[in-house]
Design an enzyme around this catalytic site. Structure first.
Site, PDB file in Angstrom:
ATOM      1  N   GLU A 162       0.826 -39.619 100.108  1.00 49.15           N
ATOM      2  CA  GLU A 162       0.216 -38.330 100.477  1.00 49.15           C
ATOM      3  C   GLU A 162       0.199 -37.403  99.253  1.00 49.15           C
ATOM      4  O   GLU A 162      -0.649 -36.526  99.145  1.00 49.15           O
ATOM      5  CB  GLU A 162       0.981 -37.680 101.638  1.00 49.15           C
ATOM      6  N   HIS A 204      11.614 -63.944 103.455  1.00 43.62           N
ATOM      7  CA  HIS A 204      11.144 -64.975 104.388  1.00 43.62           C
ATOM      8  C   HIS A 204       9.793 -64.616 104.977  1.00 43.62           C
ATOM      9  O   HIS A 204       9.405 -65.147 106.018  1.00 43.62           O
ATOM     10  CB  HIS A 204      12.192 -65.185 105.485  1.00 43.62           C
ATOM     11  N   GLU A 223      -0.004 -33.562 117.638  1.00 44.20           N
ATOM     12  CA  GLU A 223       0.895 -34.606 118.153  1.00 44.20           C
ATOM     13  C   GLU A 223       2.240 -33.996 118.562  1.00 44.20           C
ATOM     14  O   GLU A 223       2.776 -34.285 119.632  1.00 44.20           O
ATOM     15  CB  GLU A 223       1.150 -35.691 117.078  1.00 44.20           C
ATOM     16  N   GLY A 228       5.710 -30.502 103.420  1.00 42.95           N
ATOM     17  CA  GLY A 228       6.228 -31.288 104.551  1.00 42.95           C
ATOM     18  C   GLY A 228       6.982 -32.524 104.102  1.00 42.95           C
ATOM     19  O   GLY A 228       8.079 -32.825 104.577  1.00 42.95           O
ATOM     20  N   ARG A 229       6.410 -33.263 103.151  1.00 38.97           N
ATOM     21  CA  ARG A 229       7.032 -34.528 102.728  1.00 38.97           C
ATOM     22  C   ARG A 229       8.204 -34.305 101.788  1.00 38.97           C
ATOM     23  O   ARG A 229       8.813 -35.260 101.324  1.00 38.97           O
ATOM     24  CB  ARG A 229       5.980 -35.439 102.106  1.00 38.97           C
ATOM     25  N   LYS A 270      -8.290 -35.205 111.618  1.00 38.55           N
ATOM     26  CA  LYS A 270      -7.768 -34.279 112.641  1.00 38.55           C
ATOM     27  C   LYS A 270      -8.918 -33.563 113.332  1.00 38.55           C
ATOM     28  O   LYS A 270      -8.955 -33.435 114.553  1.00 38.55           O
ATOM     29  CB  LYS A 270      -6.874 -33.208 111.983  1.00 38.55           C
ATOM     30  N   LYS A 286       6.390 -27.763 110.484  1.00 38.74           N
ATOM     31  CA  LYS A 286       6.234 -26.677 109.514  1.00 38.74           C
ATOM     32  C   LYS A 286       5.221 -25.656 110.026  1.00 38.74           C
ATOM     33  O   LYS A 286       5.476 -24.465 110.048  1.00 38.74           O
ATOM     34  CB  LYS A 286       5.793 -27.276 108.173  1.00 38.74           C
TER      35      LYS A 286
END
Ligand code: F6P
Length: 555
Positions: free
Chosen positions: A364, A395, A222, A278-279, A519, A216
């Protein structure tokens, strides 16, 4: 006063409202209530406490609630003006107050003729223009018309992004695998650990590979680092110059300037807007990798699924409003039963990344401790969301849900039919999968009493170990099959559930300031690792660890 201004000075402190107090009192009255009792008192409960939206059938009968609980929860929603804030969101008002932004992911799936305005401008034509551009591009890649620099057909798609620019498309690609073009290899790179990109490209032919750089902001370290490394890899592999980039890199972003600085032709940029968080973005241009994989028509079906639930959330009365119900049930456990977490347990292998996706969506959004007016909350906010596909969990960690000391409300998601292209020999396994699905919610709700265990002849010393107290609340979400539309419906359901909770808690669910500090510090620490620079403000523990790291790296 409108709904989000009500989050300011004018709003009463949540825990002091009459509605909150009434719920607290009601909780005391219900203390010790057993699901066994609730079902015994109301044999029709299992068929009565169900709601439907679109293709989703939702059973909430196995919750520690009565009609009175639900009524009081709805009163809390009314007192906190959840629907007022909802309407402000749908109208395009700037309800993300700390970033001064509208919150309009619902516009991304609106039909072509809808009118939704931000600052007086209808955003729907722009949304559809980008969708059309994406569709044209996706068709070119899928048909082989779009070729790489050397003229070879594109066979591999690598999406580079992180957070909302990765989790959504990566999850949805997995969910809709049976709808994808199986001749395409689609991979997702997010981690700045070079191993991620290494594993994604090591067996690919660069000449057949398209990189989609999804960010965005186009500043996320990263993503930009991985995209730069991918470009170097491509140019080295192809022994080509900068001009090869145009046929192998496209960008998904709101930031034209940064895309162009990176060297990507802005003609190959698919834009979205600052009113898409973003999410909340994988149904925007961020979904391009998915659209290439499943094709534009299936992508549209998914958007229509989202829209169906948007319309339901916008118009359904409180009693039938499914996202409202889900949000309020979460509040009941988080705020009145001290539940700290919420499990989402899909009984579908294809939903293996669904809970990880929901972690960002929920945590978030609602991992906040300051109200919209800047005051601290003194109530619990967002839960820890966790889970993996159910049978695997059975399990591993279900033991703790069944017999541990924690209350963990859980959503069980399952489908009546296996995916359409399952190998015929595997279809029969679906009933076994779903037998587990139904058995688990029954076991969690009703357990196994001491008497029942004794009646089985279990030795007395083992009786306490083999007793299941039950009373663990679950929601069951059942649909006929896992289609693109159903995926859209499911995601929109959780988006609006998160919205409801944030509205009640009076927090801004659409900012994410909590990720900033790490960050900034990472940028500051890096020269200490690489150059041994003396970083001001480094605490003693971290300074010693950095020293050890340098020693281990032989620096
Ligand atoms: O750091 C958090 C975050 O801002 C998320 O909200 C977002 O989804 C992610 O980083 C990626 O951001 P971008 O799409 O701008 O690269």
């Amino acid at each position: 006063m409108n709904a989000f201004e009500a989050g300011g000075e004018g709003r009463a402190r949540l825990t002091q409202t009459a509605e909150w107090q009434a719920l607290a009192k009601h909780r005391e009255q219900l203390d010790g209530v057993q699901l066994r009792e609730l079902f015994a008192a109301d044999p029709a409960r299992g068929s009565r406490l169900v709601v439907e939206v679109g293709d989703l059938h939702l059973d909430y009968s196995k919750h520690l609630v009565t009609e009175e609980t639900l009524r009081l929860l709805r009163e809390l929603a009314a007192a906190t003006d959840v629907f007022g804030l909802r309407d402000a969101m749908f109208r395009g008002e700037k309800i993300n107050t700390t970033e001064d932004r509208a919150v309009l992911h619902t516009a991304l799936r609106a039909p072509r003729d809808a009118v939704i305005e931000v600052d007086g401008e209808n955003v729907v034509p722009g949304v559809h223009a980008v969708l059309d551009k994406m569709a044209a591009f996706a068709d070119k890649v899928r048909s082989g018309e779009w070729t790489g620099h050397t003229g070879k057909r594109i066979k591999n798609i690598v999406n580079i992004g992180i957070g909302g620019s990765d989790l959504g498309p990566a999850m949805a690609y997995e969910v809709l695998r049976s709808f994808t073009d199986r001749d395409l290899t689609v991979r997702f790179v997010s981690n700045v650990d070079g191993a991620d990109l290494h594993e994604a490209v090591r067996d690919l032919d660069a000449a057949e590979t398209l990189f989609i750089v999804a960010s965005k902001t186009f500043t996320t370290i990263e993503t930009i680092t991985n995209a730069t490394s991918a470009r170097n890899w491509l140019l080295t592999e192809l022994r080509a110059g900068q001009d090869a980039v145009a046929k192998h890199f496209v960008a998904l972003s709101t930031n034209t300037g940064k895309v162009s600085d990176f060297g990507i032709d802005t003609a190959n940029m698919f834009e979205f807007w600052d009113w898409v968080g973003g999410r909340y973005s994988y149904d925007s241009a961020i979904g391009l990798s998915l659209m290439i994989a499943i094709g534009p028509a299936a992508f549209r079906e998914m958007l229509d699924g989202f829209h169906l639930v948007d319309e339901h959330f916008r118009t359904a009365p409180a009693e039938l409003n499914v996202p409202l119900l889900m949000g309020l049930l979460g509040i009941w456990y988080g705020n009145f039963h001290d539940a700290q977490s919420h499990a989402v347990l899909p009984y579908s292998h294809y939903l293996s990344k669904f809970t990880a996706y929901l972690q960002q969506l929920d945590m978030e959004s609602n991992g906040k401790s300051v109200q919209r007016n800047g005051e601290e909350v003194d109530w619990q906010t967002g839960p820890v969301v966790w889970g993996t596909p159910g049978t695997n969990g059975q399990h591993a960690y279900y033991q703790l849900i069944h017999q541990g000391t924690k209350l963990i409300p859980a959503d069980f998601i399952g489908f009546a039919e296996p995916v359409a292209d399952l190998l015929p020999g595997l279809v029969a396994q679906h009933d076994l999968l779903m037998a587990n699905f139904f058995a688990q919610t029954q076991a969690l709700a009703f357990g196994k009493t001491t008497d029942e265990v004794r009646a089985e002849g279990v030795p007395e010393e083992l009786v306490p170990h083999k007793t299941f107290k039950g009373n663990h609340p679950t929601t069951t979400i059942l649909a006929k099959s896992l289609t693109p539309s159903v995926l859209g419906q499911l995601v929109a359901l959780y988006e609006h559930k998160v919205f409801v909770q944030g509205a009640v808690w009076n927090i801004d669910s659409f900012d994410q300031w909590g990720v900033e500090l790490g960050k900034v510090l990472a940028k500051r620490v890096e020269p200490a690792l690489t150059e041994g620079a003396d970083v001001p403000g480094l605490d003693e523990s971290t300074r010693a660890l950095v020293g050890k790291y340098r020693e281990l790296r032989g620096r």
